[in-house]
Design a protein around this motif. Structure first.
Motif, PDB file in Angstrom:
ATOM      1  N   LEU A  55      -0.489  14.502  10.507  1.00 36.08           N
ATOM      2  CA  LEU A  55       0.201  13.521  11.334  1.00 36.08           C
ATOM      3  C   LEU A  55      -0.076  12.103  10.864  1.00 36.08           C
ATOM      4  O   LEU A  55       0.847  11.278  10.760  1.00 36.08           O
ATOM      5  CB  LEU A  55      -0.214  13.677  12.801  1.00 36.08           C
ATOM      6  N   LEU A  56      -1.341  11.790  10.554  1.00 32.77           N
ATOM      7  CA  LEU A  56      -1.684  10.443  10.127  1.00 32.77           C
ATOM      8  C   LEU A  56      -0.979  10.094   8.822  1.00 32.77           C
ATOM      9  O   LEU A  56      -0.449   8.983   8.670  1.00 32.77           O
ATOM     10  CB  LEU A  56      -3.203  10.304   9.966  1.00 32.77           C
ATOM     11  N   THR A  57      -0.954  11.034   7.888  1.00 30.21           N
ATOM     12  CA  THR A  57      -0.250  10.801   6.621  1.00 30.21           C
ATOM     13  C   THR A  57       1.231  10.576   6.858  1.00 30.21           C
ATOM     14  O   THR A  57       1.849   9.692   6.246  1.00 30.21           O
ATOM     15  CB  THR A  57      -0.443  12.000   5.677  1.00 30.21           C
ATOM     16  N   PHE A  58       1.801  11.366   7.756  1.00 28.25           N
ATOM     17  CA  PHE A  58       3.219  11.212   8.103  1.00 28.25           C
ATOM     18  C   PHE A  58       3.482   9.804   8.637  1.00 28.25           C
ATOM     19  O   PHE A  58       4.463   9.151   8.246  1.00 28.25           O
ATOM     20  CB  PHE A  58       3.600  12.256   9.152  1.00 28.25           C
ATOM     21  N   LEU A  59       2.624   9.314   9.530  1.00 25.90           N
ATOM     22  CA  LEU A  59       2.793   7.985  10.102  1.00 25.90           C
ATOM     23  C   LEU A  59       2.594   6.899   9.053  1.00 25.90           C
ATOM     24  O   LEU A  59       3.323   5.906   9.025  1.00 25.90           O
ATOM     25  CB  LEU A  59       1.813   7.788  11.263  1.00 25.90           C
ATOM     26  N   GLN A  60       1.607   7.077   8.193  1.00 26.27           N
ATOM     27  CA  GLN A  60       1.333   6.083   7.163  1.00 26.27           C
ATOM     28  C   GLN A  60       2.513   5.941   6.201  1.00 26.27           C
ATOM     29  O   GLN A  60       2.863   4.839   5.792  1.00 26.27           O
ATOM     30  CB  GLN A  60       0.068   6.465   6.395  1.00 26.27           C
ATOM     31  N   GLN A  61       3.129   7.071   5.852  1.00 23.23           N
ATOM     32  CA  GLN A  61       4.250   7.048   4.916  1.00 23.23           C
ATOM     33  C   GLN A  61       5.483   6.376   5.514  1.00 23.23           C
ATOM     34  O   GLN A  61       6.332   5.863   4.782  1.00 23.23           O
ATOM     35  CB  GLN A  61       4.591   8.470   4.478  1.00 23.23           C
ATOM     36  N   ARG A  62       5.569   6.364   6.839  1.00 19.32           N
ATOM     37  CA  ARG A  62       6.760   5.816   7.508  1.00 19.32           C
ATOM     38  C   ARG A  62       6.449   4.575   8.335  1.00 19.32           C
ATOM     39  O   ARG A  62       7.283   4.133   9.124  1.00 19.32           O
ATOM     40  CB  ARG A  62       7.378   6.904   8.399  1.00 19.32           C
ATOM     41  N   ILE A  63       5.277   4.011   8.139  1.00 26.03           N
ATOM     42  CA  ILE A  63       4.851   2.900   8.983  1.00 26.03           C
ATOM     43  C   ILE A  63       5.707   1.653   8.767  1.00 26.03           C
ATOM     44  O   ILE A  63       5.903   0.859   9.693  1.00 26.03           O
ATOM     45  CB  ILE A  63       3.355   2.577   8.742  1.00 26.03           C
ATOM     46  N   ILE A  84       0.832  -1.199   0.000  1.00 22.08           N
ATOM     47  CA  ILE A  84       0.000   0.000   0.000  1.00 22.08           C
ATOM     48  C   ILE A  84       0.868   1.250   0.000  1.00 22.08           C
ATOM     49  O   ILE A  84       0.600   2.218  -0.727  1.00 22.08           O
ATOM     50  CB  ILE A  84      -0.942  -0.002   1.221  1.00 22.08           C
ATOM     51  N   VAL A  85       1.927   1.236   0.824  1.00 24.72           N
ATOM     52  CA  VAL A  85       2.837   2.387   0.901  1.00 24.72           C
ATOM     53  C   VAL A  85       3.527   2.611  -0.442  1.00 24.72           C
ATOM     54  O   VAL A  85       3.648   3.751  -0.919  1.00 24.72           O
ATOM     55  CB  VAL A  85       3.886   2.176   2.011  1.00 24.72           C
ATOM     56  N   ILE A  86       3.988   1.519  -1.075  1.00 25.20           N
ATOM     57  CA  ILE A  86       4.668   1.637  -2.373  1.00 25.20           C
ATOM     58  C   ILE A  86       3.725   2.195  -3.433  1.00 25.20           C
ATOM     59  O   ILE A  86       4.093   3.078  -4.211  1.00 25.20           O
ATOM     60  CB  ILE A  86       5.214   0.262  -2.809  1.00 25.20           C
ATOM     61  N   ASN A  87       2.503   1.689  -3.464  1.00 25.82           N
ATOM     62  CA  ASN A  87       1.538   2.145  -4.472  1.00 25.82           C
ATOM     63  C   ASN A  87       1.115   3.597  -4.251  1.00 25.82           C
ATOM     64  O   ASN A  87       0.767   4.299  -5.210  1.00 25.82           O
ATOM     65  CB  ASN A  87       0.306   1.250  -4.460  1.00 25.82           C
ATOM     66  N   ALA A  88       1.156   4.026  -2.980  1.00 21.03           N
ATOM     67  CA  ALA A  88       0.722   5.388  -2.675  1.00 21.03           C
ATOM     68  C   ALA A  88       1.855   6.399  -2.777  1.00 21.03           C
ATOM     69  O   ALA A  88       1.618   7.605  -2.721  1.00 21.03           O
ATOM     70  CB  ALA A  88       0.124   5.439  -1.268  1.00 21.03           C
ATOM     71  N   ALA A  89       3.080   5.914  -2.954  1.00 23.61           N
ATOM     72  CA  ALA A  89       4.238   6.812  -2.959  1.00 23.61           C
ATOM     73  C   ALA A  89       4.190   7.822  -4.091  1.00 23.61           C
ATOM     74  O   ALA A  89       4.649   8.957  -3.949  1.00 23.61           O
ATOM     75  CB  ALA A  89       5.518   5.998  -3.036  1.00 23.61           C
ATOM     76  N   SER A  90       3.637   7.403  -5.220  1.00 24.34           N
ATOM     77  CA  SER A  90       3.600   8.290  -6.396  1.00 24.34           C
ATOM     78  C   SER A  90       2.345   9.147  -6.455  1.00 24.34           C
ATOM     79  O   SER A  90       2.182   9.958  -7.366  1.00 24.34           O
ATOM     80  CB  SER A  90       3.697   7.456  -7.678  1.00 24.34           C
ATOM     81  N   SER A  91       1.471   8.979  -5.471  1.00 23.52           N
ATOM     82  CA  SER A  91       0.210   9.723  -5.479  1.00 23.52           C
ATOM     83  C   SER A  91       0.280  10.896  -4.499  1.00 23.52           C
ATOM     84  O   SER A  91       0.836  10.749  -3.401  1.00 23.52           O
ATOM     85  CB  SER A  91      -0.953   8.806  -5.090  1.00 23.52           C
ATOM     86  N   PRO A  92      -0.264  12.040  -4.846  1.00 24.61           N
ATOM     87  CA  PRO A  92      -0.271  13.174  -3.920  1.00 24.61           C
ATOM     88  C   PRO A  92      -1.148  12.855  -2.723  1.00 24.61           C
ATOM     89  O   PRO A  92      -2.172  12.172  -2.834  1.00 24.61           O
ATOM     90  CB  PRO A  92      -0.859  14.317  -4.763  1.00 24.61           C
ATOM     91  N   SER A  93      -0.748  13.295  -1.542  1.00 25.52           N
ATOM     92  CA  SER A  93      -1.516  13.014  -0.342  1.00 25.52           C
ATOM     93  C   SER A  93      -1.588  14.256   0.524  1.00 25.52           C
ATOM     94  O   SER A  93      -0.782  15.182   0.404  1.00 25.52           O
ATOM     95  CB  SER A  93      -0.862  11.866   0.448  1.00 25.52           C
ATOM     96  N   ALA A  94      -2.564  14.256   1.401  1.00 29.71           N
ATOM     97  CA  ALA A  94      -2.735  15.381   2.312  1.00 29.71           C
ATOM     98  C   ALA A  94      -1.601  15.416   3.330  1.00 29.71           C
ATOM     99  O   ALA A  94      -0.949  14.403   3.594  1.00 29.71           O
ATOM    100  CB  ALA A  94      -4.082  15.257   3.026  1.00 29.71           C
TER     101      ALA A  94
END
Length: 203
Positions: free
Chosen positions: A86-94, A73-83
């Motif tokens: 804090l939650l986005t920050f945690l999701q990107q580094r989970i 999920i993290v890999i697939n979302a890496a190329s997509s713009p995101s808000a």
């Protein structure tokens, strides 16, 4: 190979690596069980030794599946713009946070069984629970299945933490003149003396 076959191979490799990494502490645990662990005072609710290995194999398998799903999920979302938040920050580094937790998990048998540091081992158990809870939360926000897969692990950590607390209470550590001592260390030394004596007399 087809994309589905590559995906299956990737999942198998990821989960297998997770399980094999978890098995790295098995020799340390096995030695402790054969030498001092069964000689110290243990809580009445201590599970039989034979269940530890299959339980941990199952838990590492579930952890591997959950982390693999989240990694994708993290890999697939890496190329997509995101808000930004804090939650986005945690999701990107989970994945990184999960790896740190995994290393903490792998260090536990070395501390508790290998070094016979009962109290630090108990503290590490508590830290594992504290760090797992936010990981489970973030997993759940990204993939409900992945969050649910970690529930058995959380439950077992609860059992392990209660058990380590009881072991510490029944086998207190004393520190005198900068040296620490507990019954685990004593029983291990007794076992070593017996082994040395056996070699001397040819047993």
């Amino acid at each position: 190979k087809s994309p589905s076959a590559l995906k299956s191979a990737s999942a198998l490799a990821w989960v297998s690596t997770t399980v094999l990494g978890g098995a790295s502490g098995a020799p340390t645990v096995s030695r402790a069980i054969k030498t001092w662990y069964n000689e110290i005072a243990l809580p009445d609710f201590t599970p039989p030794n034979r269940i530890f290995m299959p339980v941990w194999v199952m838990l590492y398998t579930l952890m591997g599946i959950a982390s693999w799903r989240i990694r994708n999920i993290v890999i697939n979302a890496a190329s997509s713009p995101s808000a930004i938040g804090l939650l986005t920050f945690l999701q990107q580094r989970i994945v990184l946070f999960s790896f740190i937790h995994y290393i903490m998990n792998l260090s536990w048998p070395l501390v508790f069984f290998g070094m016979k540091r009962l109290r630090p081992g108990h503290v590490l158990n508590v830290m594992l629970i504290i760090t797992l809870l936010p990981i489970m939360f973030v997993y759940g926000t990204m993939d409900t299945v992945s969050g649910v897969l970690l529930i058995p692990y959380l439950a077992w950590l609860g059992v392990a933490t209660r058990l380590s607390s009881g072991v510490c209470r029944l086998n207190p550590t004393e520190v005198k003149n900068g040296y620490w001592y507990n019954n685990a260390k004593l029983q291990d030394q007794i076992w070593k003396l017996r082994a040395d004596a056996g070699k001397i007399v040819g047993l």
